[in-house]
Design a protein around this motif. Structure first.
Motif, PDB file in Angstrom:
ATOM      1  N   ILE A   8       0.849  -1.194   0.000  1.00  0.00           N
ATOM      2  CA  ILE A   8       0.000   0.000   0.000  1.00  0.00           C
ATOM      3  C   ILE A   8       0.885   1.245   0.000  1.00  0.00           C
ATOM      4  CG2 ILE A   8      -1.680   1.334   1.323  1.00  0.00           C
ATOM      5  CD1 ILE A   8      -2.763  -1.236   2.440  1.00  0.00           C
ATOM      6  N   TYR A  12      -0.999   7.790  -1.411  1.00  0.00           N
ATOM      7  CA  TYR A  12      -2.185   7.719  -2.248  1.00  0.00           C
ATOM      8  C   TYR A  12      -3.401   7.163  -1.515  1.00  0.00           C
ATOM      9  CZ  TYR A  12       0.090   8.871  -6.690  1.00  0.00           C
ATOM     10  OH  TYR A  12       0.728   9.525  -7.720  1.00  0.00           O
ATOM     11  N   ILE A  13      -3.161   6.327  -0.514  1.00  0.00           N
ATOM     12  CA  ILE A  13      -4.247   5.613   0.156  1.00  0.00           C
ATOM     13  C   ILE A  13      -4.170   5.819   1.664  1.00  0.00           C
ATOM     14  CG2 ILE A  13      -5.310   3.361   0.553  1.00  0.00           C
ATOM     15  CD1 ILE A  13      -3.887   2.427  -2.044  1.00  0.00           C
ATOM     16  N   THR A  15      -5.412   4.347   5.124  1.00  0.00           N
ATOM     17  CA  THR A  15      -6.010   3.152   5.718  1.00  0.00           C
ATOM     18  C   THR A  15      -6.534   3.471   7.113  1.00  0.00           C
ATOM     19  OG1 THR A  15      -3.891   2.423   6.649  1.00  0.00           O
ATOM     20  CG2 THR A  15      -4.446   1.669   4.420  1.00  0.00           C
ATOM     21  N   SER A 155      -6.456   1.789  -4.473  1.00  0.00           N
ATOM     22  CA  SER A 155      -7.203   1.111  -3.409  1.00  0.00           C
ATOM     23  C   SER A 155      -8.397   0.364  -3.985  1.00  0.00           C
ATOM     24  CB  SER A 155      -7.669   2.109  -2.352  1.00  0.00           C
ATOM     25  OG  SER A 155      -8.501   1.451  -1.402  1.00  0.00           O
ATOM     26  N   ASN A 158     -11.353   0.750  -1.579  1.00  0.00           N
ATOM     27  CA  ASN A 158     -12.112   1.998  -1.655  1.00  0.00           C
ATOM     28  C   ASN A 158     -13.252   1.889  -2.654  1.00  0.00           C
ATOM     29  OD1 ASN A 158     -12.312   5.149  -1.345  1.00  0.00           O
ATOM     30  ND2 ASN A 158     -12.200   4.788  -3.541  1.00  0.00           N
ATOM     31  N   GLU A 164     -11.227   1.806   2.743  1.00  0.00           N
ATOM     32  CA  GLU A 164     -10.040   2.644   2.655  1.00  0.00           C
ATOM     33  C   GLU A 164     -10.429   3.948   1.967  1.00  0.00           C
ATOM     34  OE1 GLU A 164      -6.467  -0.700   2.379  1.00  0.00           O
ATOM     35  OE2 GLU A 164      -7.125   0.318   0.554  1.00  0.00           O
ATOM     36  N   GLN A 166      -9.123   6.536  -0.997  1.00  0.00           N
ATOM     37  CA  GLN A 166      -8.235   6.903  -2.090  1.00  0.00           C
ATOM     38  C   GLN A 166      -8.104   8.418  -2.107  1.00  0.00           C
ATOM     39  OE1 GLN A 166      -7.168   4.415  -4.819  1.00  0.00           O
ATOM     40  NE2 GLN A 166      -5.611   5.993  -4.999  1.00  0.00           N
TER      41      GLN A 166
END
Length: 323
Positions: A8, A12-13, A15, A155, A158, A164, A166
């Protein structure tokens, strides 16, 4: 830690390892089957009387699940005089293991009506005369699917499960292997008809999420697939049973568009999804199944009870530290 960064990309993501994501979905999905006979140009379309379906979904750490049903308190699901009685039950579980996602599903639908009853009954009037009904026609699915997400900046959770967030635009190629057992059965007076079939197919999907001012997003995906169906047909009438077995090649196409909003606590949005599959039988007949529906969801993220957190921590796969 190195393995986590590869799985991951945190730039960008976002969690939520210590949060539970709970979500409520309402969709307009209906099961639809069509039998097309090219020799006499006839078509039989069967559909379930479940206009709206409700799903309650929960995700925490590496595991998630949902339960779905067709609620009777929605008036459009109670039009039993015209379309007959239908029931729907669905259970799903999912496991997130790095870039791998493993899904398990159990689904059962009972009760169908002939959508094109006007082709079989003379002077039939829509919204007045009852459709031809098969209340004992049942469709059962037990399926698994295994996906792999190539891009660590994208993700998958997402777009499908909203567990999640994004935060920057990204896309990914995501191949998915599906393997499922299905059974269709119908009792007509002294005759019992059943088809058992096992499907295996590979979907080559591409997903993309466009982030709009960080909290809003638009996601699209398209996933053509090809596979094999192993079928067993059983016909029992007057204590005589006939069995036939066949193997077919199958074609599938799934796609969708999603508009959504995500934040640290609240999530909501809508999907437009479609799926279709078909295979040829006996040279002149084509069996097809299609679904096209809207889905609306709203969800919330919160801290779980301490007992739940301790239990999930115990069963969470641990990464081995390298010296």
């Amino acid at each position: 830690m190195a393995q986590e960064k590869k799985a991951i990309d945190s730039t960008y993501i976002k969690t939520f390892p210590d949060k539970v994501s709970v979500r409520l979905n309402v969709d307009t999905q209906e099961d639809l089957f069509s039998l097309n006979d090219t020799e006499d140009n006839k078509k039989l379309t069967l559909q379930s009387n479940t206009t709206f379906r409700l799903f309650i979904s929960l995700d925490y750490k590496f595991i998630g699940g949902s339960i779905g049903f067709a609620p009777k308190f929605i008036s459009d699901n109670n039009d039993e005089f015209l379309k007959g009685k239908s029931s729907y039950t669905n259970y799903k579980f999912r496991f997130f293991l790095g870039k791998w996602v493993q899904g398990i599903e159990f689904s059962k639908v009972r009760g169908f009506y002939v959508e094109n009853s006007q082709d079989y009954i003379a002077n039939w009037t829509e919204n007045k005369d009852p459709y031809i009904q098969f209340p004992d026609l049942k469709y059962l699915t037990i399926g698994l699917n295994t996906s792999y997400v190539f891009n660590p900046k994208f993700s998958y959770r997402n777009i499908l499960f909203q567990s999640e967030w994004q935060q920057k635009s990204a896309g990914s190629f995501i191949p998915t292997l599906y393997y499922d057992y299905n059974r269709t059965s119908l009792q007509l007076e002294s005759t019992k008809i059943a088809e058992d079939f096992f499907n295996i197919r590979l979907a080559l999907g591409y997903y993309y999420t466009l982030v709009i001012q960080k909290k809003g997003f638009v996601s699209v995906y398209l996933a053509p697939a090809y596979g094999i169906r192993f079928s067993k047909n059983t016909n029992t009438s007057q204590n005589e049973t006939t069995i036939s077995k066949d193997t077919y090649s199958t074609q599938y196409l799934d796609g969708g568009l999603q508009l959504g909003y995500s934040s640290d606590h609240f999530i909501f949005g809508t999907h437009l999804n479609f799926s279709a599959n078909a295979y040829k039988e006996e040279g002149s007949k084509t069996i097809s199944q299609g679904k096209s529906y809207l889905l609306f969801y709203i969800g919330y993220r919160f801290s779980p009870p301490k007992r739940v957190a301790r239990f999930v921590d115990k069963i969470t796969p641990k990464k081995k530290n390298k010296d």
